[in-house]
Design a protein around this motif. Structure first.
Motif, PDB file in Angstrom:
ATOM      1  N   ILE A  53      -1.167  -2.420  12.328  1.00 30.75           N
ATOM      2  CA  ILE A  53      -2.500  -2.857  11.846  1.00 30.75           C
ATOM      3  C   ILE A  53      -3.468  -2.436  12.784  1.00 30.75           C
ATOM      4  O   ILE A  53      -3.886  -2.914  13.810  1.00 30.75           O
ATOM      5  CB  ILE A  53      -2.415  -4.315  11.652  1.00 30.75           C
ATOM      6  N   ASN A  54      -4.127  -1.304  12.437  1.00 33.64           N
ATOM      7  CA  ASN A  54      -5.218  -0.727  13.459  1.00 33.64           C
ATOM      8  C   ASN A  54      -6.522  -1.252  13.454  1.00 33.64           C
ATOM      9  O   ASN A  54      -7.475  -0.852  14.093  1.00 33.64           O
ATOM     10  CB  ASN A  54      -5.325   0.886  12.802  1.00 33.64           C
ATOM     11  N   GLY A  55      -6.576  -2.258  12.650  1.00 40.96           N
ATOM     12  CA  GLY A  55      -8.100  -3.053  12.583  1.00 40.96           C
ATOM     13  C   GLY A  55      -7.953  -4.075  11.648  1.00 40.96           C
ATOM     14  O   GLY A  55      -7.096  -4.321  11.016  1.00 40.96           O
ATOM     15  N   THR A  56      -9.295  -4.553  10.980  1.00 35.68           N
ATOM     16  CA  THR A  56      -9.337  -5.687   9.970  1.00 35.68           C
ATOM     17  C   THR A  56      -8.270  -5.277   8.914  1.00 35.68           C
ATOM     18  O   THR A  56      -8.425  -4.204   8.345  1.00 35.68           O
ATOM     19  CB  THR A  56     -10.928  -5.512   9.791  1.00 35.68           C
ATOM     20  N   ALA A  57      -7.952  -6.287   8.454  1.00 34.77           N
ATOM     21  CA  ALA A  57      -6.972  -6.368   7.352  1.00 34.77           C
ATOM     22  C   ALA A  57      -7.185  -7.575   6.440  1.00 34.77           C
ATOM     23  O   ALA A  57      -6.896  -8.773   6.953  1.00 34.77           O
ATOM     24  CB  ALA A  57      -5.356  -6.222   7.530  1.00 34.77           C
ATOM     25  N   THR A  58      -7.784  -7.442   5.304  1.00 34.22           N
ATOM     26  CA  THR A  58      -8.163  -8.459   4.330  1.00 34.22           C
ATOM     27  C   THR A  58      -7.461  -8.414   3.004  1.00 34.22           C
ATOM     28  O   THR A  58      -7.286  -7.277   2.608  1.00 34.22           O
ATOM     29  CB  THR A  58      -9.622  -8.768   4.286  1.00 34.22           C
ATOM     30  N   GLY A  59      -7.535  -9.365   2.417  1.00 38.77           N
ATOM     31  CA  GLY A  59      -7.128  -9.696   0.821  1.00 38.77           C
ATOM     32  C   GLY A  59      -5.700  -8.939   0.755  1.00 38.77           C
ATOM     33  O   GLY A  59      -4.805  -9.114   1.494  1.00 38.77           O
ATOM     34  N   THR A  60      -5.739  -7.886  -0.245  1.00 43.00           N
ATOM     35  CA  THR A  60      -4.522  -7.269  -0.415  1.00 43.00           C
ATOM     36  C   THR A  60      -4.058  -6.404   0.843  1.00 43.00           C
ATOM     37  O   THR A  60      -2.797  -6.223   0.927  1.00 43.00           O
ATOM     38  CB  THR A  60      -4.701  -6.080  -1.611  1.00 43.00           C
ATOM     39  N   GLY A  61      -4.916  -5.858   1.548  1.00 44.59           N
ATOM     40  CA  GLY A  61      -4.568  -5.309   2.929  1.00 44.59           C
ATOM     41  C   GLY A  61      -3.854  -6.225   3.644  1.00 44.59           C
ATOM     42  O   GLY A  61      -2.736  -5.975   4.568  1.00 44.59           O
TER      43      GLY A  61
END
Length: 233
Positions: free
Chosen positions: A99-107
């Motif tokens: 997880i190389n950065g921001t992860a939101t919602g479906t991510g």
């Protein structure tokens, strides 16, 4: 192409490549579904890594694009997301999220569907479910994963408040397994997938631990069982 594939030391690396933010559209979701299905039927022996390009892992479904869709296309996207996550859960070999950065919602749920979660320690990265704020759809398959991986209480709080967490909180809550500097994140993820894959009983234990969730989401995918599907029209 919105998703690229390459092998590193025998580990299959899937990279989300849809700037800005690696946000998902229907084509990207269908491509992920296809790659996950291939990994089920022809598993990479040393496992798989999912990551993103740049400083964002995946910002979920592009809300502006979703809002521009007609009713039928919205429904197709929501159903495709559930099918895609069902395929992810069914991959028999280790799946590591780099997880190389921001992860939101479906991510964010892509990360939860992975077997091991490695975070960047970049101070600006944030993680969570902010669909109530952005208008991103919450497919039934995503909700199943959220409840299974976070528990109903934390799933309720994150989804209804759109609270985004930093890396330290992700570790404190045991949502993520490990954090490391961005410049070694991918190599660490590749190594972790390979080490996990060397365990002779991994596939059996994964079926025992994650099989019920995989079957539940697959059942939704097969039957189109999403009680709030019409709400996305």
């Amino acid at each position: 192409m919105s998703v690229t594939t390459a092998y590193q030391d025998g580990v299959l690396v899937l990279t989300l490549l849809r700037p800005p933010g690696n946000a998902l559209d229907l084509d990207a979701v269908l491509l992920l579904e296809r790659y996950f299905d291939l990994a089920i039927h022809s598993p990479p022996e040393r496992g798989m890594v999912i990551t993103g390009i740049g400083e964002t892992f995946c910002a979920g479904v592009d809300p502006a694009l979703f809002a521009s869709h007609g009713r039928d296309l919205r429904g197709e996207l929501v159903r495709a997301i559930t099918r895609m996550t069902a395929r992810l859960l069914a991959i028999p070999v280790p799946v590591v999220a780099a997880i190389n950065g921001t992860a939101t919602g479906t991510g964010f749920v892509l990360a939860l569907g992975s077997d091991y979660r490695l975070l960047t320690d970049a101070p600006g990265a944030r993680f969570g479910m902010n669909g109530a704020l952005t208008g991103e759809p919450l497919a039934a398959g995503l909700l199943d994963i959220l409840k299974a991986e976070l528990g109903p209480g934390l799933a309720r709080r994150l989804t209804l408040t759109s609270t985004l967490l930093d890396a330290n909180t992700m570790l404190d809550l045991r949502i993520a397994d490990e954090a490391c500097p961005s410049d070694v994140l991918l190599s660490r993820a590749v190594d972790k997938a390979a080490v996990m894959a060397e365990q002779p009983g991994f596939r059996t234990v994964k079926r025992q631990v994650r099989g019920d969730l995989a079957c539940s989401v697959q059942d939704r995918a097969d039957n189109g069982n999403d009680p709030f599907l019409l709400a996305f029209g």
